[in-house]
Scaffold this motif. Structure first.
Motif, PDB file in Angstrom:
ATOM      1  N   UNK A 133     -35.090  39.832  54.079  1.00 20.26           N
ATOM      2  CA  UNK A 133     -35.340  39.924  52.635  1.00 20.26           C
ATOM      3  C   UNK A 133     -34.246  40.750  51.953  1.00 20.26           C
ATOM      4  N   UNK A 134     -33.794  41.813  52.606  1.00 20.23           N
ATOM      5  CA  UNK A 134     -32.711  42.642  52.065  1.00 20.23           C
ATOM      6  C   UNK A 134     -31.426  41.813  51.943  1.00 20.23           C
ATOM      7  N   UNK A 135     -31.093  41.057  52.984  1.00 14.51           N
ATOM      8  CA  UNK A 135     -29.893  40.216  52.943  1.00 14.51           C
ATOM      9  C   UNK A 135     -29.982  39.201  51.804  1.00 14.51           C
ATOM     10  N   UNK A 145     -22.674  42.854  57.609  1.00 11.48           N
ATOM     11  CA  UNK A 145     -22.065  43.222  58.887  1.00 11.48           C
ATOM     12  C   UNK A 145     -23.154  43.259  59.958  1.00 11.48           C
ATOM     13  N   UNK A 146     -23.008  42.420  60.967  1.00  9.84           N
ATOM     14  CA  UNK A 146     -23.968  42.385  62.073  1.00  9.84           C
ATOM     15  C   UNK A 146     -23.357  43.106  63.267  1.00  9.84           C
ATOM     16  N   UNK A 161     -28.466  34.286  66.908  1.00  7.28           N
ATOM     17  CA  UNK A 161     -27.828  33.180  66.187  1.00  7.28           C
ATOM     18  C   UNK A 161     -28.153  33.241  64.697  1.00  7.28           C
ATOM     19  N   UNK A 162     -29.412  33.508  64.358  1.00  6.22           N
ATOM     20  CA  UNK A 162     -29.782  33.585  62.940  1.00  6.22           C
ATOM     21  C   UNK A 162     -29.024  34.704  62.247  1.00  6.22           C
ATOM     22  N   UNK A 163     -28.850  35.829  62.935  1.00  3.36           N
ATOM     23  CA  UNK A 163     -28.142  36.961  62.338  1.00  3.36           C
ATOM     24  C   UNK A 163     -26.656  36.664  62.165  1.00  3.36           C
ATOM     25  N   UNK A 164     -26.041  36.038  63.158  1.00  2.64           N
ATOM     26  CA  UNK A 164     -24.616  35.709  63.042  1.00  2.64           C
ATOM     27  C   UNK A 164     -24.365  34.684  61.940  1.00  2.64           C
ATOM     28  N   UNK A 165     -25.279  33.738  61.776  1.00  7.49           N
ATOM     29  CA  UNK A 165     -25.136  32.740  60.709  1.00  7.49           C
ATOM     30  C   UNK A 165     -25.163  33.385  59.328  1.00  7.49           C
ATOM     31  N   UNK A 166     -25.877  34.504  59.201  1.00 13.33           N
ATOM     32  CA  UNK A 166     -26.033  35.155  57.902  1.00 13.33           C
ATOM     33  C   UNK A 166     -24.979  36.222  57.643  1.00 13.33           C
ATOM     34  N   UNK A 167     -24.065  36.413  58.595  1.00 13.92           N
ATOM     35  CA  UNK A 167     -23.129  37.535  58.527  1.00 13.92           C
ATOM     36  C   UNK A 167     -21.733  37.096  58.110  1.00 13.92           C
ATOM     37  N   UNK A 198     -16.769  32.252  68.685  1.00 10.87           N
ATOM     38  CA  UNK A 198     -17.879  32.776  67.886  1.00 10.87           C
ATOM     39  C   UNK A 198     -17.554  32.715  66.397  1.00 10.87           C
ATOM     40  N   UNK A 199     -16.323  33.066  66.036  1.00 12.66           N
ATOM     41  CA  UNK A 199     -15.930  33.009  64.625  1.00 12.66           C
ATOM     42  C   UNK A 199     -16.063  31.597  64.070  1.00 12.66           C
TER      43      UNK A 199
END
Length: 291
Positions: A133-135, A145-146, A161-167, A198-199
């Protein structure tokens, strides 16, 4: 400029005593040493440890939003080996597992230029929902930044994966990238090859890869920056990676180029390794580098 470290805020309990900590709080503290308005965002219990943590943050000059919840303030038992490398015993059911998305957090998110978050606080669905929600509430163009920060068994492929997609930026170390590469079935290759994969897969703007006493990389789509780690007398590596990220993001937000930001981050993390505790006051020459 405003940044937030969002996730766990806790006490690192060493054999000789406890020190305030938690990776997101460490990040916010070190960014704030360079004139950035840094906030530690987490939850504490209605207990003496929570009150003491707020007092310590006040004494350090660290801004915070620490929601009070009906769970105990977090503690982590830390043991250091002969090289100062820590192992952790992280207590479950802590206040930082239950961070509510309050109006104060929504307001801060809307004003943030950057946030740093990790995987550990996402072990709980409550804090995971608050992080997401913060993101969602952050302005367009802000940096997400993850700092992957794998601890014990508190992560899985879906969360990573969800965190990297949002970063925009991924911070990872040499041990973690091997775990993630195997988890995701990345092609075998060297560290740079895995980082580039990964990038590409997650459309990252930057990837920071730290390799302990050897050195560190910062990758962008068109740049590779490598710096050796300075040789110092290591007291403890607790918080070194968080100080690296805090200094790097402070430099980027201050308009410095990637190589300059990388140099500052390396020098700051090397100094932190010479201290016991994750939040030492940096020497004035280091803090003045962004003036």
């Amino acid at each position: 400029m405003k940044v937030a470290g969002l996730g766990e805020a806790l006490w690192d309990v060493f054999p000789e005593g406890k020190k305030m900590g938690g990776a997101p709080a460490n990040f916010a503290y070190h960014a704030s040493q360079f004139g950035i308005e840094g906030y530690a965002v987490s939850a504490i219990g209605e207990d003496a440890l929570g009150e003491e943590l707020m007092s310590e943050f006040d004494a350090a000059g660290l801004r915070y939003i620490l929601e009070k919840v009906a769970y105990p303030t977090g503690t982590v038992l830390v043991e250091l080996d002969q090289a100062g490398v820590p192992s952790y015993n992280i207590k479950e059911g802590a206040a930082w597992d239950n961070i509510p998305f309050s109006d104060a957090l929504r307001k801060l998110a809307g004003e943030c230029d950057a946030v740093c978050f990790g995987s550990l606080a996402q072990r709980s669905p409550i804090s995971r929902a608050t992080i997401n929600a913060f993101l969602d509430a952050m302005p367009e163009g802000s940096l997400k930044v993850f700092d992957i920060n794998l601890r014990q068994h508190y992560y899985n492929e879906d969360i990573l994966c969800a965190s990297m997609k949002r970063s925009d930026i991924l911070k990872i170390n040499d041990e973690e990238i091997v775990i993630v590469a195997e988890m995701l079935g990345l092609d075998a290759g060297d560290m740079e090859g895995r980082a580039r994969q990964l990038m590409d897969r997650f459309n990252l703007k930057m990837l920071i890869l730290t390799m302990g006493a050897v050195g560190s990389y910062v990758f962008t789509p068109d740049l590779t920056s490598w710096l050796d780690t300075p040789k110092v007398q290591v007291a403890s590596t607790v918080g070194a990676g968080d100080s690296f990220t805090g200094a790097f993001i402070a430099a980027i937000l201050s308009g410095k180029d990637v190589r300059t930001a990388h140099r500052l981050a390396v020098d700051v993390s090397a100094y932190v390794c010479t201290q016991v505790g994750a939040m030492p006051v940096l020497p004035e020459p280091l803090r003045a580098e962004l003036d």
